[in-house]
Design a protein around this motif. Structure first.
Motif, PDB file in Angstrom:
ATOM      1  N   GLY A   1       9.831   6.312   7.681  1.00  0.00           N
ATOM      2  CA  GLY A   1      10.531   7.449   7.096  1.00  0.00           C
ATOM      3  C   GLY A   1       9.629   8.399   6.338  1.00  0.00           C
ATOM      4  O   GLY A   1      10.102   9.367   5.737  1.00  0.00           O
ATOM      5  N   HIS A   2       8.324   8.155   6.344  1.00  0.00           N
ATOM      6  CA  HIS A   2       7.366   8.992   5.618  1.00  0.00           C
ATOM      7  C   HIS A   2       6.192   9.315   6.531  1.00  0.00           C
ATOM      8  O   HIS A   2       6.174   8.951   7.698  1.00  0.00           O
ATOM      9  CB  HIS A   2       6.919   8.293   4.336  1.00  0.00           C
ATOM     10  CG  HIS A   2       8.052   8.099   3.374  1.00  0.00           C
ATOM     11  ND1 HIS A   2       8.480   9.072   2.517  1.00  0.00           N
ATOM     12  CD2 HIS A   2       8.866   7.039   3.171  1.00  0.00           C
ATOM     13  CE1 HIS A   2       9.503   8.633   1.807  1.00  0.00           C
ATOM     14  NE2 HIS A   2       9.765   7.392   2.202  1.00  0.00           N
ATOM     15  N   ASP A   3       5.189   9.991   5.988  1.00  0.00           N
ATOM     16  CA  ASP A   3       4.066  10.476   6.785  1.00  0.00           C
ATOM     17  C   ASP A   3       2.819   9.626   6.584  1.00  0.00           C
ATOM     18  O   ASP A   3       2.608   9.054   5.513  1.00  0.00           O
ATOM     19  CB  ASP A   3       3.744  11.924   6.407  1.00  0.00           C
ATOM     20  CG  ASP A   3       4.916  12.861   6.666  1.00  0.00           C
ATOM     21  OD1 ASP A   3       5.775  12.525   7.513  1.00  0.00           O
ATOM     22  OD2 ASP A   3       4.970  13.929   6.031  1.00  0.00           O
ATOM     23  N   ILE A   4       1.999   9.611   7.639  1.00  0.00           N
ATOM     24  CA  ILE A   4       0.688   8.958   7.580  1.00  0.00           C
ATOM     25  C   ILE A   4      -0.354   9.985   7.995  1.00  0.00           C
ATOM     26  O   ILE A   4      -0.227  10.639   9.030  1.00  0.00           O
ATOM     27  CB  ILE A   4       0.612   7.732   8.517  1.00  0.00           C
ATOM     28  CG1 ILE A   4       1.583   6.651   8.062  1.00  0.00           C
ATOM     29  CG2 ILE A   4      -0.820   7.196   8.569  1.00  0.00           C
ATOM     30  CD1 ILE A   4       1.665   5.455   8.999  1.00  0.00           C
ATOM     31  N   ASP A   5      -1.393  10.097   7.164  1.00  0.00           N
ATOM     32  CA  ASP A   5      -2.547  10.943   7.459  1.00  0.00           C
ATOM     33  C   ASP A   5      -3.761  10.025   7.433  1.00  0.00           C
ATOM     34  O   ASP A   5      -4.164   9.547   6.366  1.00  0.00           O
ATOM     35  CB  ASP A   5      -2.671  12.055   6.411  1.00  0.00           C
ATOM     36  CG  ASP A   5      -3.785  13.037   6.726  1.00  0.00           C
ATOM     37  OD1 ASP A   5      -4.676  12.719   7.544  1.00  0.00           O
ATOM     38  OD2 ASP A   5      -3.771  14.129   6.131  1.00  0.00           O
ATOM     39  N   LEU A   6      -4.319   9.732   8.609  1.00  0.00           N
ATOM     40  CA  LEU A   6      -5.426   8.795   8.739  1.00  0.00           C
ATOM     41  C   LEU A   6      -6.636   9.506   9.333  1.00  0.00           C
ATOM     42  O   LEU A   6      -6.547  10.105  10.395  1.00  0.00           O
ATOM     43  CB  LEU A   6      -5.026   7.614   9.635  1.00  0.00           C
ATOM     44  CG  LEU A   6      -6.089   6.554   9.905  1.00  0.00           C
ATOM     45  CD1 LEU A   6      -6.502   5.861   8.605  1.00  0.00           C
ATOM     46  CD2 LEU A   6      -5.571   5.543  10.920  1.00  0.00           C
ATOM     47  N   SER A   7      -7.755   9.430   8.628  1.00  0.00           N
ATOM     48  CA  SER A   7      -8.995  10.054   9.085  1.00  0.00           C
ATOM     49  C   SER A   7     -10.083   8.989   9.152  1.00  0.00           C
ATOM     50  O   SER A   7     -10.342   8.295   8.156  1.00  0.00           O
ATOM     51  CB  SER A   7      -9.400  11.169   8.116  1.00  0.00           C
ATOM     52  OG  SER A   7     -10.639  11.715   8.500  1.00  0.00           O
ATOM     53  N   VAL A   8     -10.711   8.856  10.324  1.00  0.00           N
ATOM     54  CA  VAL A   8     -11.766   7.865  10.533  1.00  0.00           C
ATOM     55  C   VAL A   8     -12.960   8.573  11.167  1.00  0.00           C
ATOM     56  O   VAL A   8     -12.804   9.252  12.179  1.00  0.00           O
ATOM     57  CB  VAL A   8     -11.278   6.710  11.447  1.00  0.00           C
ATOM     58  CG1 VAL A   8     -12.407   5.729  11.737  1.00  0.00           C
ATOM     59  CG2 VAL A   8     -10.087   6.003  10.821  1.00  0.00           C
ATOM     60  N   THR A   9     -14.150   8.435  10.559  1.00  0.00           N
ATOM     61  CA  THR A   9     -15.323   9.136  11.091  1.00  0.00           C
ATOM     62  C   THR A   9     -15.938   8.419  12.283  1.00  0.00           C
ATOM     63  O   THR A   9     -16.658   9.038  13.061  1.00  0.00           O
ATOM     64  CB  THR A   9     -16.411   9.314  10.010  1.00  0.00           C
ATOM     65  OG1 THR A   9     -16.842   8.029   9.569  1.00  0.00           O
ATOM     66  CG2 THR A   9     -15.895  10.137   8.846  1.00  0.00           C
ATOM     67  N   GLY A  10     -15.686   7.127  12.434  1.00  0.00           N
ATOM     68  CA  GLY A  10     -16.236   6.353  13.547  1.00  0.00           C
ATOM     69  C   GLY A  10     -15.205   6.138  14.631  1.00  0.00           C
ATOM     70  O   GLY A  10     -14.271   6.927  14.802  1.00  0.00           O
ATOM     71  N   ASN A  11     -15.356   5.052  15.347  1.00  0.00           N
ATOM     72  CA  ASN A  11     -14.433   4.696  16.417  1.00  0.00           C
ATOM     73  C   ASN A  11     -13.188   4.022  15.860  1.00  0.00           C
ATOM     74  O   ASN A  11     -13.267   3.257  14.902  1.00  0.00           O
ATOM     75  CB  ASN A  11     -15.103   3.746  17.418  1.00  0.00           C
ATOM     76  CG  ASN A  11     -16.266   4.403  18.128  1.00  0.00           C
ATOM     77  OD1 ASN A  11     -16.197   5.569  18.491  1.00  0.00           O
ATOM     78  ND2 ASN A  11     -17.341   3.660  18.312  1.00  0.00           N
ATOM     79  N   ILE A  12     -12.042   4.283  16.497  1.00  0.00           N
ATOM     80  CA  ILE A  12     -10.791   3.602  16.173  1.00  0.00           C
ATOM     81  C   ILE A  12     -10.458   2.691  17.346  1.00  0.00           C
ATOM     82  O   ILE A  12     -10.424   3.133  18.488  1.00  0.00           O
ATOM     83  CB  ILE A  12      -9.641   4.604  15.957  1.00  0.00           C
ATOM     84  CG1 ILE A  12      -9.940   5.507  14.768  1.00  0.00           C
ATOM     85  CG2 ILE A  12      -8.326   3.867  15.750  1.00  0.00           C
ATOM     86  CD1 ILE A  12      -8.926   6.629  14.579  1.00  0.00           C
ATOM     87  N   THR A  13     -10.235   1.410  17.050  1.00  0.00           N
ATOM     88  CA  THR A  13      -9.856   0.455  18.086  1.00  0.00           C
ATOM     89  C   THR A  13      -8.591  -0.283  17.659  1.00  0.00           C
ATOM     90  O   THR A  13      -8.180  -0.222  16.512  1.00  0.00           O
ATOM     91  CB  THR A  13     -10.989  -0.562  18.358  1.00  0.00           C
ATOM     92  OG1 THR A  13     -11.329  -1.217  17.137  1.00  0.00           O
ATOM     93  CG2 THR A  13     -12.222   0.129  18.932  1.00  0.00           C
ATOM     94  N   ASP A  14      -7.977  -0.975  18.608  1.00  0.00           N
ATOM     95  CA  ASP A  14      -6.741  -1.716  18.380  1.00  0.00           C
ATOM     96  C   ASP A  14      -7.068  -3.165  18.034  1.00  0.00           C
ATOM     97  O   ASP A  14      -7.486  -3.939  18.892  1.00  0.00           O
ATOM     98  CB  ASP A  14      -5.876  -1.639  19.640  1.00  0.00           C
ATOM     99  CG  ASP A  14      -4.523  -2.311  19.494  1.00  0.00           C
ATOM    100  OD1 ASP A  14      -4.266  -2.943  18.450  1.00  0.00           O
ATOM    101  OD2 ASP A  14      -3.724  -2.197  20.438  1.00  0.00           O
ATOM    102  N   ALA A  15      -6.876  -3.543  16.777  1.00  0.00           N
ATOM    103  CA  ALA A  15      -7.144  -4.914  16.354  1.00  0.00           C
ATOM    104  C   ALA A  15      -6.111  -5.888  16.888  1.00  0.00           C
ATOM    105  O   ALA A  15      -6.331  -7.100  16.888  1.00  0.00           O
ATOM    106  CB  ALA A  15      -7.181  -4.992  14.825  1.00  0.00           C
ATOM    107  N   ASN A  16      -4.960  -5.392  17.343  1.00  0.00           N
ATOM    108  CA  ASN A  16      -3.900  -6.256  17.860  1.00  0.00           C
ATOM    109  C   ASN A  16      -4.072  -6.580  19.336  1.00  0.00           C
ATOM    110  O   ASN A  16      -3.404  -7.459  19.854  1.00  0.00           O
ATOM    111  CB  ASN A  16      -2.527  -5.595  17.673  1.00  0.00           C
ATOM    112  CG  ASN A  16      -2.208  -5.369  16.220  1.00  0.00           C
ATOM    113  OD1 ASN A  16      -2.611  -6.125  15.365  1.00  0.00           O
ATOM    114  ND2 ASN A  16      -1.489  -4.296  15.941  1.00  0.00           N
TER     115      ASN A  16
END
Length: 189
Positions: A154-169
């Motif tokens: 119901g709210h917002d997410i602002d995510l900033s990553v300078t490197g690679n983003i991968t799926d830990a799941n």
């Protein structure tokens, strides 16, 4: 140790630091042993934890019933060589003063009744979980990040990553996926 103090300055040169505090606390803690850890838990209802600094070669776990805020704006106030777990009964960080961390390994943060504002430096093998109930999540990571679960229903997410983003799941290539991010609006950069 069980304490009831306003300000706590701790240094352990061999083992870890394990504290339960009755009320609000301003904390400075350093545990310098090779596998040292810091665990601090605030027990009193709606009591804030103001973090000046917490540094350990091992895990850092901070739990409070109120807000978890930085007492050292603009500088990393939490440093861990392996992992950090942050739990607040209210918010973590503020819009103007996000909690600055330097964690390599895994990071988990839960704001149980408010927003979560966090800036991390370090490659995260696992960003296990970020959760804000009743508020937004604004998080940055200078380095790689493997994402587990990030939730601000119901709210917002602002995510900033300078490197690679991968799926830990995603541990089994042909298995059904596990939800990584849940929010009204996601801004990812």
């Amino acid at each position: 140790l069980l304490t009831n103090v306003g300000t706590l300055n701790l240094t352990s040169k061999k083992n870890g630091i394990f504290i339960q505090e009755a009320d609000a606390l301003t904390l400075t803690a350093a545990s310098t042993g090779s596998n040292s850890a810091i665990t601090v838990e605030i027990l009193g209802l709606n009591q804030d934890l103001t973090l000046m600094s917490a540094s350990a070669a091992g895990a850092v776990k901070l739990t409070t019933t109120g807000n978890l805020v930085s007492g050292n704006p603009g500088f990393p106030c939490l440093t861990s060589g392996t992992s950090a777990t942050l739990v607040a009964g209210k918010a973590i960080g503020t819009v103007g003063t996000p909690l600055q961390t330097s964690v390599a390994g895994s990071l988990s943060a839960t704001a149980s009744n408010g927003s979560l504002y966090l800036n991390n430096t370090g490659s995260l093998g696992t960003l296990l979980a970020l959760s804000a109930t009743g508020g937004n999540i604004v998080a940055t990571n200078a380095g790689n990040a493997a994402i587990g679960t990030i939730s601000a229903v119901g709210h917002d997410i602002d995510l900033s990553v300078t490197g690679n983003i991968t799926d830990a799941n995603d541990v089994t290539p042909d298995a059904p996926g596990v939800l990584n991010i849940e929010a009204s609006t996601l801004t990812l950069s």
